[in-house]
Structures are given as structure tokens and as C-alpha cells.
Design a protein around this motif. Sequence first.
Motif, PDB file in Angstrom:
ATOM      1  N   TYR A   7       0.918  -1.131  -0.018  1.00  0.00           N
ATOM      2  CA  TYR A   7       0.119  -0.062   0.108  1.00  0.00           C
ATOM      3  C   TYR A   7       0.887   1.318   0.062  1.00  0.00           C
ATOM      4  O   TYR A   7       0.562   2.324  -0.739  1.00  0.00           O
ATOM      5  CB  TYR A   7      -1.120   0.030   1.131  1.00  0.00           C
ATOM      6  N   ASP A   8       2.072   1.247   0.697  1.00  0.00           N
ATOM      7  CA  ASP A   8       2.827   2.372   0.558  1.00  0.00           C
ATOM      8  C   ASP A   8       3.457   2.725  -0.816  1.00  0.00           C
ATOM      9  O   ASP A   8       3.372   3.764  -1.483  1.00  0.00           O
ATOM     10  CB  ASP A   8       4.151   2.307   1.414  1.00  0.00           C
ATOM     11  N   SER A   9       3.691   1.399  -1.404  1.00  0.00           N
ATOM     12  CA  SER A   9       4.043   1.633  -2.813  1.00  0.00           C
ATOM     13  C   SER A   9       2.931   2.072  -3.977  1.00  0.00           C
ATOM     14  O   SER A   9       3.287   2.732  -4.475  1.00  0.00           O
ATOM     15  CB  SER A   9       4.579   0.233  -3.475  1.00  0.00           C
ATOM     16  N   LEU A  10       1.745   1.391  -3.669  1.00  0.00           N
ATOM     17  CA  LEU A  10       0.563   1.900  -4.434  1.00  0.00           C
ATOM     18  C   LEU A  10       0.468   3.367  -4.228  1.00  0.00           C
ATOM     19  O   LEU A  10       0.072   4.377  -5.040  1.00  0.00           O
ATOM     20  CB  LEU A  10      -0.545   1.037  -3.904  1.00  0.00           C
ATOM     21  N   TYR A  11       0.357   3.998  -2.795  1.00  0.00           N
ATOM     22  CA  TYR A  11       0.299   5.232  -2.644  1.00  0.00           C
ATOM     23  C   TYR A  11       1.080   6.323  -3.508  1.00  0.00           C
ATOM     24  O   TYR A  11       0.921   7.377  -3.973  1.00  0.00           O
ATOM     25  CB  TYR A  11       0.407   5.497  -1.077  1.00  0.00           C
ATOM     26  N   LYS A  12       2.400   5.873  -3.529  1.00  0.00           N
ATOM     27  CA  LYS A  12       3.215   6.698  -4.318  1.00  0.00           C
ATOM     28  C   LYS A  12       3.305   6.414  -5.786  1.00  0.00           C
ATOM     29  O   LYS A  12       3.333   7.641  -6.516  1.00  0.00           O
ATOM     30  CB  LYS A  12       4.954   6.191  -4.053  1.00  0.00           C
ATOM     31  N   THR A  13       2.864   5.346  -6.516  1.00  0.00           N
ATOM     32  CA  THR A  13       2.558   5.076  -7.856  1.00  0.00           C
ATOM     33  C   THR A  13       1.368   5.724  -8.292  1.00  0.00           C
ATOM     34  O   THR A  13       1.359   6.258  -9.481  1.00  0.00           O
ATOM     35  CB  THR A  13       2.561   3.621  -8.182  1.00  0.00           C
ATOM     36  N   ILE A  14       0.436   5.966  -7.446  1.00  0.00           N
ATOM     37  CA  ILE A  14      -1.166   6.406  -8.054  1.00  0.00           C
ATOM     38  C   ILE A  14      -0.859   7.950  -8.418  1.00  0.00           C
ATOM     39  O   ILE A  14      -1.488   8.443  -9.365  1.00  0.00           O
ATOM     40  CB  ILE A  14      -1.995   6.373  -6.696  1.00  0.00           C
ATOM     41  N   GLY A  15       0.057   8.622  -7.562  1.00  0.00           N
ATOM     42  CA  GLY A  15       0.215  10.232  -7.808  1.00  0.00           C
ATOM     43  C   GLY A  15       0.950  10.444  -9.288  1.00  0.00           C
ATOM     44  O   GLY A  15       1.038  11.272  -9.699  1.00  0.00           O
ATOM     45  N   SER A  16       1.383   9.333  -9.762  1.00  0.00           N
ATOM     46  CA  SER A  16       2.302   9.585 -11.043  1.00  0.00           C
ATOM     47  C   SER A  16       1.339   9.200 -12.298  1.00  0.00           C
ATOM     48  O   SER A  16       2.059   9.728 -13.266  1.00  0.00           O
ATOM     49  CB  SER A  16       3.624   8.614 -10.777  1.00  0.00           C
ATOM     50  N   ILE A  17       0.264   8.960 -12.045  1.00  0.00           N
ATOM     51  CA  ILE A  17      -0.589   8.877 -13.425  1.00  0.00           C
ATOM     52  C   ILE A  17      -0.795  10.239 -13.823  1.00  0.00           C
ATOM     53  O   ILE A  17      -1.274  11.050 -13.220  1.00  0.00           O
ATOM     54  CB  ILE A  17      -1.821   8.119 -12.939  1.00  0.00           C
ATOM     55  N   ASP A  18      -0.471  10.403 -15.053  1.00  0.00           N
ATOM     56  CA  ASP A  18      -0.610  12.018 -15.668  1.00  0.00           C
ATOM     57  C   ASP A  18      -2.040  11.928 -16.443  1.00  0.00           C
ATOM     58  O   ASP A  18      -2.402  11.058 -17.013  1.00  0.00           O
ATOM     59  CB  ASP A  18       0.386  12.038 -16.916  1.00  0.00           C
ATOM     60  N   GLY A  19      -2.709  12.868 -16.015  1.00  0.00           N
ATOM     61  CA  GLY A  19      -4.040  13.274 -16.492  1.00  0.00           C
ATOM     62  C   GLY A  19      -3.991  14.585 -17.068  1.00  0.00           C
ATOM     63  O   GLY A  19      -4.869  15.212 -17.412  1.00  0.00           O
TER      64      GLY A  19
END
Length: 188
Positions: A96-108
Motif C-alpha cells: 500500500y505504501d508503494s501503491l500510494y506513491k505510484t497513484i500520484g504519478s498517473i498523468d492526466g
Amino acid sequence: EKTKDDSEKATPESAEKVEADKKAKADADADAKKDADKLAAEKKYYLTDVKPKVDTMMSLYDKAWNELWKPTFEGLGTTVDVYTAYGNMKQLEQRYDSLYKTIGSIDGSGLSKENEEKFNEFKTNMKNAAMWRGEAAEKARKMFDEGNYSPSKFDKVKTDVSYADNEMMLAILALTTLEMALGVDRDE
């Protein structure tokens, strides 16, 4: 004589009005086509660049829970010992820590301003959901480590899980609103 003058005056004004109406309709049609083309391009961008990443993140969010949390708590005391439970919670916390960091990197950034705001709302809520599940895993890990299974400790863990569920509901609501604005069917 007077009636004839009035009708002559009315005709040029009417012709001008008809021409103005035709021009206004043509302009409106051109604007509508431009908006439709813009929306179609935005939808294509979302479907090819954003949605696959979103779907992956949502899948990982549920997969970690189903692989580690549920079996741990369902098998506790029978098929799962305290060491396994501790290890599972540590691994869950890391996911979940990794997921937390990765979600923010999705570019919209290819979305319109309004749709990008909705997408950012989705990301914020989903990051919060991942953070709360990570917190629950951390508290459960400490609970297993200390051997303290008191109702108050377990209640704190359940509270974090509840916060995560609420944040995920808000994330899904924001995503649904975005996809409806783009005309995206969730199964596309």
C-alpha cells in the motif's frame, strides 16, 4: 400607399434576420463539431493513456487485500500463525505504501481543466484509501508483534479500514463522474 412602404421596409430587415440566423446556426454547428472533436480526442487519450493505469492501480488495491489481509484474518488461530500474520501485514503495508506513491504519478494532463480536476480528486481519494489501508496493516502488524489482541487495538484497526473504504468510495464517485463526462463505458 403607406402599407406598401411598410412591407418594403420589412422585407430587407427580414432577409437580414434570416441571414443572421443562418450564420448563428452555422457558427453554433461549427462550435458543436469542434467541441465533439475535442471530447472525442480527450476520450481517446483517457482510454489509451489513463484508464489502463487506473485499472491496474485499482486491481492492485484489491489484489493486495484479497491475497494478504483476508486470508490472514480468516485463518488466524487455525491455518495462520502469528509469525505468518506479522509477515503478511508487513508485506501488505509495503504494497500500500508503494501503491500510494505510484497513484500520484498517473498523468492526466491531456484532459480538459474540469476533467483533470475530477481526475486529481480521484487520485487524491485513492491515495488516501491506500494510505489508510497501509495504516491498518501497520497497526495489525504491531498488534501481532506485541501479542496484544485487545478489543480497543482491534477497533483502531477496523477504524482505519473504514476510513480506507470511505476514501475509495469517494475515489470511485470521482472516477465515475469523470468517465460519464467523457462518455466512457467502464467496460471499454
